[in-house]
Design an enzyme around this catalytic site. Structure first.
Site, PDB file in Angstrom:
ATOM      1  N   THR A   8       0.854  -1.197   0.000  1.00 26.82           N
ATOM      2  CA  THR A   8       0.000   0.000   0.000  1.00 26.82           C
ATOM      3  C   THR A   8       0.888   1.244   0.000  1.00 26.82           C
ATOM      4  O   THR A   8       1.998   1.236   0.533  1.00 26.82           O
ATOM      5  CB  THR A   8      -0.957   0.027   1.221  1.00 26.82           C
ATOM      6  N   GLY A   9       0.378   2.299  -0.636  1.00 23.92           N
ATOM      7  CA  GLY A   9       1.137   3.560  -0.689  1.00 23.92           C
ATOM      8  C   GLY A   9       2.464   3.405  -1.393  1.00 23.92           C
ATOM      9  O   GLY A   9       3.507   3.833  -0.882  1.00 23.92           O
ATOM     10  N   ALA A  10       2.419   2.823  -2.598  1.00 24.52           N
ATOM     11  CA  ALA A  10       3.682   2.498  -3.292  1.00 24.52           C
ATOM     12  C   ALA A  10       4.058   3.528  -4.355  1.00 24.52           C
ATOM     13  O   ALA A  10       5.023   3.322  -5.082  1.00 24.52           O
ATOM     14  CB  ALA A  10       3.572   1.105  -3.917  1.00 24.52           C
ATOM     15  N   SER A  11       3.312   4.630  -4.429  1.00 22.92           N
ATOM     16  CA  SER A  11       3.646   5.610  -5.479  1.00 22.92           C
ATOM     17  C   SER A  11       4.875   6.423  -5.131  1.00 22.92           C
ATOM     18  O   SER A  11       5.538   6.962  -6.014  1.00 22.92           O
ATOM     19  CB  SER A  11       2.440   6.538  -5.716  1.00 22.92           C
ATOM     20  N   GLY A  13       8.245   7.368  -2.045  1.00 22.41           N
ATOM     21  CA  GLY A  13       9.023   7.099  -0.842  1.00 22.41           C
ATOM     22  C   GLY A  13       9.332   5.638  -0.549  1.00 22.41           C
ATOM     23  O   GLY A  13       9.784   4.871  -1.402  1.00 22.41           O
ATOM     24  N   ILE A  14       9.074   5.243   0.685  1.00 21.96           N
ATOM     25  CA  ILE A  14       9.436   3.915   1.179  1.00 21.96           C
ATOM     26  C   ILE A  14       8.664   2.820   0.434  1.00 21.96           C
ATOM     27  O   ILE A  14       9.229   1.818   0.005  1.00 21.96           O
ATOM     28  CB  ILE A  14       9.171   3.834   2.712  1.00 21.96           C
ATOM     29  N   GLY A  15       7.363   3.021   0.255  1.00 20.24           N
ATOM     30  CA  GLY A  15       6.537   2.017  -0.420  1.00 20.24           C
ATOM     31  C   GLY A  15       6.982   1.783  -1.850  1.00 20.24           C
ATOM     32  O   GLY A  15       6.998   0.650  -2.345  1.00 20.24           O
ATOM     33  N   SER A 139       6.729   3.269  13.175  1.00 21.87           N
ATOM     34  CA  SER A 139       7.630   4.428  13.268  1.00 21.87           C
ATOM     35  C   SER A 139       8.275   4.464  14.646  1.00 21.87           C
ATOM     36  O   SER A 139       7.695   4.009  15.632  1.00 21.87           O
ATOM     37  CB  SER A 139       6.831   5.724  13.073  1.00 21.87           C
ATOM     38  N   TYR A 152      -0.249  10.922  15.272  1.00 19.39           N
ATOM     39  CA  TYR A 152       0.621  10.069  14.436  1.00 19.39           C
ATOM     40  C   TYR A 152       1.266   9.002  15.316  1.00 19.39           C
ATOM     41  O   TYR A 152       1.281   7.815  14.963  1.00 19.39           O
ATOM     42  CB  TYR A 152       1.694  10.943  13.773  1.00 19.39           C
TER      43      TYR A 152
HETATM   44  P1  NAP Z   1       5.548   9.552   1.446  1.00 12.99           P
HETATM   45  O1  NAP Z   1       6.759   9.691   0.605  1.00 12.99           O
HETATM   46  O2  NAP Z   1       4.751  10.758   1.799  1.00 12.99           O
HETATM   47  O3  NAP Z   1       4.586   8.463   0.758  1.00 12.99           O
HETATM   48  C1  NAP Z   1       3.373   8.128   1.349  1.00 12.99           C
HETATM   49  C2  NAP Z   1       2.668   7.119   0.481  1.00 12.99           C
HETATM   50  O4  NAP Z   1       1.447   6.755   1.133  1.00 12.99           O
HETATM   51  C3  NAP Z   1       2.310   7.656  -0.893  1.00 12.99           C
HETATM   52  O5  NAP Z   1       2.589   6.674  -1.868  1.00 12.99           O
HETATM   53  C4  NAP Z   1       0.811   7.896  -0.783  1.00 12.99           C
HETATM   54  O6  NAP Z   1       0.116   7.665  -2.004  1.00 12.99           O
HETATM   55  C5  NAP Z   1       0.414   6.813   0.189  1.00 12.99           C
HETATM   56  N1  NAP Z   1      -0.884   7.088   0.809  1.00 12.99           N
HETATM   57  C6  NAP Z   1      -1.217   8.078   1.672  1.00 12.99           C
HETATM   58  N2  NAP Z   1      -2.527   8.005   1.973  1.00 12.99           N
HETATM   59  C7  NAP Z   1      -3.025   6.951   1.274  1.00 12.99           C
HETATM   60  C8  NAP Z   1      -4.319   6.373   1.164  1.00 12.99           C
HETATM   61  N3  NAP Z   1      -5.361   6.886   1.829  1.00 12.99           N
HETATM   62  N4  NAP Z   1      -4.474   5.296   0.373  1.00 12.99           N
HETATM   63  C9  NAP Z   1      -3.418   4.773  -0.318  1.00 12.99           C
HETATM   64  N5  NAP Z   1      -2.171   5.294  -0.251  1.00 12.99           N
HETATM   65  C10 NAP Z   1      -1.992   6.368   0.533  1.00 12.99           C
HETATM   66  O7  NAP Z   1       5.894   8.890   2.854  1.00 12.99           O
HETATM   67  P2  NAP Z   1       7.000   7.813   3.283  1.00 12.99           P
HETATM   68  O8  NAP Z   1       8.026   8.540   4.057  1.00 12.99           O
HETATM   69  O9  NAP Z   1       7.394   6.962   2.137  1.00 12.99           O
HETATM   70  O10 NAP Z   1       6.140   6.972   4.328  1.00 12.99           O
HETATM   71  C11 NAP Z   1       5.748   5.622   4.127  1.00 12.99           C
HETATM   72  C12 NAP Z   1       5.402   5.004   5.477  1.00 12.99           C
HETATM   73  O11 NAP Z   1       6.554   5.030   6.304  1.00 12.99           O
HETATM   74  C13 NAP Z   1       4.326   5.779   6.235  1.00 12.99           C
HETATM   75  O12 NAP Z   1       3.460   4.889   6.897  1.00 12.99           O
HETATM   76  C14 NAP Z   1       5.118   6.584   7.242  1.00 12.99           C
HETATM   77  O13 NAP Z   1       4.364   6.912   8.382  1.00 12.99           O
HETATM   78  C15 NAP Z   1       6.239   5.613   7.550  1.00 12.99           C
HETATM   79  N6  NAP Z   1       7.437   6.253   8.134  1.00 12.99           N
HETATM   80  C16 NAP Z   1       8.114   7.182   7.426  1.00 12.99           C
HETATM   81  C17 NAP Z   1       9.253   7.771   8.016  1.00 12.99           C
HETATM   82  C18 NAP Z   1      10.067   8.803   7.305  1.00 12.99           C
HETATM   83  O14 NAP Z   1      10.953   9.417   7.959  1.00 12.99           O
HETATM   84  N7  NAP Z   1       9.882   9.044   6.018  1.00 12.99           N
HETATM   85  C19 NAP Z   1       9.629   7.407   9.309  1.00 12.99           C
HETATM   86  C20 NAP Z   1       8.886   6.450   9.993  1.00 12.99           C
HETATM   87  C21 NAP Z   1       7.794   5.874   9.392  1.00 12.99           C
HETATM   88  P3  NAP Z   1      -0.495   8.858  -2.940  1.00 12.99           P
HETATM   89  O15 NAP Z   1       0.574   9.925  -3.013  1.00 12.99           O
HETATM   90  O16 NAP Z   1      -0.711   8.132  -4.242  1.00 12.99           O
HETATM   91  O17 NAP Z   1      -1.756   9.341  -2.318  1.00 12.99           O
END
Ligand code: NAP
Length: 242
Positions: A8-11, A13-15, A139, A152
């Site tokens: 999920t959320g693979a567009s 960042g991490i996903g 997290s 969060y």
């Molecule tokens: P990101 O770059 O903002 O990417 C977030 C992703 O989640 C996007 O692909 C977005 O898709 C998707 N998303 C958000 N709401 C959604 C929904 N309702 N349905 C489906 N997809 C949804 O963030 P990231 O840093 O990669 O974070 C990924 C995960 O890692 C999150 O759970 C975040 O809390 C966790 N995390 C991140 C960090 C960090 O420092 N980056 C640290 C700890 C944990 P769309 O853009 O297509 O809507």
């Protein structure tokens, strides 16, 4: 038989990096996105150019309809789900006195309900096949709590509780459930931080650097190869929480 994974959320960042890593392991990846259609299409193209084919599926996993759409698509097309990565998430920093009920609901639905509902739907297929792996991306803030990220942090602590409870409930069906708990990772989610703030954070981290999405996707790859780890919260944070 080829493994099938939903991320999920693979567009972004991490996903996005997890989807790439799994596709390059010859796993059939169903890469979910919500709003970022262009990025999802680019991901599909990038992998196609390397000889790997993934499915991209638009679904808002903060809703029951979105979850059912994503899981039904996968089951109808591939008849099973071997791996589920609950990665979709949002952050909304702010003082508790400014957090609205709408903010609360959006964070709970996006970060926590999505993982609960996705797990509930795929568990049906995993229990039938007596095999499966669920990974929740939680997290560091769920472990230690974050000022100005109260909701969060609650959602991420909830994910770790989901991990431990489900690991107990689904272990007898040979389904492993783990959290990967990142520290700070270089993605859009942190694009609001200034260079000065990033430097201050690096100073607090024993390894003195910000993590990359690959640091998380490598652990996902390892959990797929493993078969005796369940109910764990695996912290990947450069030592930030010690
Ligand atoms: P990101 O770059 O903002 O990417 C977030 C992703 O989640 C996007 O692909 C977005 O898709 C998707 N998303 C958000 N709401 C959604 C929904 N309702 N349905 C489906 N997809 C949804 O963030 P990231 O840093 O990669 O974070 C990924 C995960 O890692 C999150 O759970 C975040 O809390 C966790 N995390 C991140 C960090 C960090 O420092 N980056 C640290 C700890 C944990 P769309 O853009 O297509 O809507």
């Amino acid at each position: 038989m080829q493994k099938v994974a939903i991320v999920t959320g693979a567009s972004k960042g991490i996903g996005r990096q997890i989807a790439k890593t799994l596709a390059m392991q010859e796993i059939k990846v169903i890469a979910n996105y919500n709003k970022s259609e262009q990025q999802a299409k680019e991901l599909k193209q990038e992998l196609q150019d390397k000889g790997f084919d993934i499915d991209i599926v638009q679904a808002d996993v903060s809703t029951k309809q979105g979850v059912e759409k994503l899981v039904n698509y996968t089951i109808e097309k591939y008849r099973k789900v071997d791996i589920l990565v609950n990665n979709a998430g949002i952050a909304k920093p702010g003082l508790i006195i400014d957090v609205t009920d709408e903010d609360w609901q959006e964070l709970i639905n996006t970060n926590l309900y999505s993982a609960f509902a996705m797990s509930r739907e795929v568990a049906k297929s995993m229990i039938n096949s007596k095999c499966g792996l669920i990974i929740n991306i939680s997290s560091i803030w769920g472990e230690v709590g974050a000022s100005m990220e109260v909701v969060y942090s609650i959602t991420k602590a909830g994910l770790d509780a989901l991990t431990k409870s489900l690991a107990k409930e689904l272990g007898p069906s040979n389904i492993r459930v783990n959290s990967i708990s990142p520290g700070i990772i270089n993605t859009n989610m942190n694009s609001n931080l200034t260079n000065e703030e990033l430097a201050e954070i690096k100073d607090e981290i024993p390894l003195e650097k910000i993590g990359e999405p690959e640091d998380i996707s490598k652990c996902v790859k390892w959990l797929i190869e493993d078969n005796y780890t369940t109910g764990q919260v695996i912290s990947i944070n450069g030592g930030w929480n010690i």
